[in-house]
Design a protein around this motif. Structure first.
Motif: not given
Length: 313
Positions: A66-71, A153-157, A276-277
């Motif tokens: 979920k860090s953007g590997t598909n992209w 935080k965005d990875v977790a979300t 994440w916010k």
């Protein structure tokens, strides 16, 4: 070489069907102290993995889930296709997407590494693994590695929404339940802070280029240009714009039914920054801020993440 055995959509569908017949407490298994999804990975595959003979022209993409590997995978596959056509000095007769083995290194069957070793194409290899768990030939043969990182935080979300949308992963009744699991090292592929800490040891390696999800979002043209240069792929302005357009979130989401089947909407949910916010409480912010400060603040990767910009409430 024969075509890749199955498309990504086929593999996803089979994994989901298998997961639906499994006990929920058996969706993950532990290997060398790290959890992995049982429908995609296996101890036998991990043991066979070291038979992969890496090449100096391999394109390795390392990134936590979920860090953007598909992209980034879309970008890299387009670059390889462009490189292949130019190398032959004519319009390629090969379909590089068909020739490519399922790119996630640690997912598949035990025979995939033999097939990859026989591939005549320049290979794109994607992995979520820690550096010490990669085949030794990747470092021995000096393959170049693009290291992708994203604010935690965005990875977790993103991981939370992904887990609840994919049946091969444990689901969570609440965000609070997921946050506890994320912060207590109970995630598939391990702890993200450990991931960053371990990869930070390679951040100064001349064969490793680090890029953040956020900087690529801010300036995709510059990002693609730098990535292409790192892997030795020359691009015309038209080719550069084509790669950027094809890898945009809107384009990939539109094409997701073809590439990812019925799970496309789960893979391409928002594709943004600062989601994440919408989930983090004040106490959760403090806990993750503390973990960041204790584990990776002041390191090269910690600095690269611009935590003060992207992760402060």
């Amino acid at each position: 070489m024969e075509k890749s055995r199955k498309t990504l959509a086929d593999i996803l569908n089979e994994a989901m069907v298998a997961a639906n017949t499994m006990d929920r407490d058996k969706l993950l298994f532990s290997y060398k102290g790290i959890l992995y999804p049982a429908t995609f990975c296996s101890p036998e595959v991990f043991r066979a993995m070291d038979s992969l003979e890496a090449r100096s022209d391999d394109i390795i993409l390392a990134g936590y889930p979920k860090s953007g590997t598909n992209w980034l995978g879309q970008i890299l596959n387009d670059l390889v296709a462009i490189f292949g056509k130019k190398a032959q000095d004519k319009e390629s007769s090969m379909n590089y997407e068909e020739m490519q083995e399922f790119p996630y290194l640690e997912m598949g069957d035990t025979g995939k590494y033999e097939r990859m070793n026989k591939s005549p194409c320049r290979r794109v290899i994607v992995t979520h693994l820690l550096p010490e768990n990669l085949p030794s030939s990747i470092f021995r043969n000096k393959a170049k590695i693009l290291l992708l990182i994203r604010n935690p935080k965005d990875v977790a979300t993103s991981f939370y929404h992904f887990s609840n949308g994919m049946s091969h992963l444990p689901s969570y009744e609440t965000w609070d339940d997921f946050f506890i699991a994320f912060m207590t090292k109970k995630m598939p592929w391990g702890c993200y802070f450990e991931y960053l800490s371990k990869w930070n040891k390679y951040a100064d390696d001349e064969n490793v280029m680090t890029i953040t999800y956020e900087e690529l979002k801010e300036n995709p043209v510059l990002g693609v240009k730098n990535i292409a240069a790192f892997f030795g792929v020359s691009l015309t302005e038209k080719e550069l714009q084509s790669v950027v357009e094809r890898s945009s979130f809107q384009s990939m989401k539109k094409n997701s039914l073809k590439t990812h089947g019925k799970h496309g909407d789960v893979f391409f949910r928002k594709g943004g920054v600062n989601d994440w916010k919408n989930l983090f409480s004040g106490d959760q912010n403090k806990k993750m801020d503390k973990a960041f400060e204790e584990r990776i603040k002041g390191t090269k990767l910690g600095t690269k993440l611009k935590y003060e910009v992207y992760c402060k409430a």
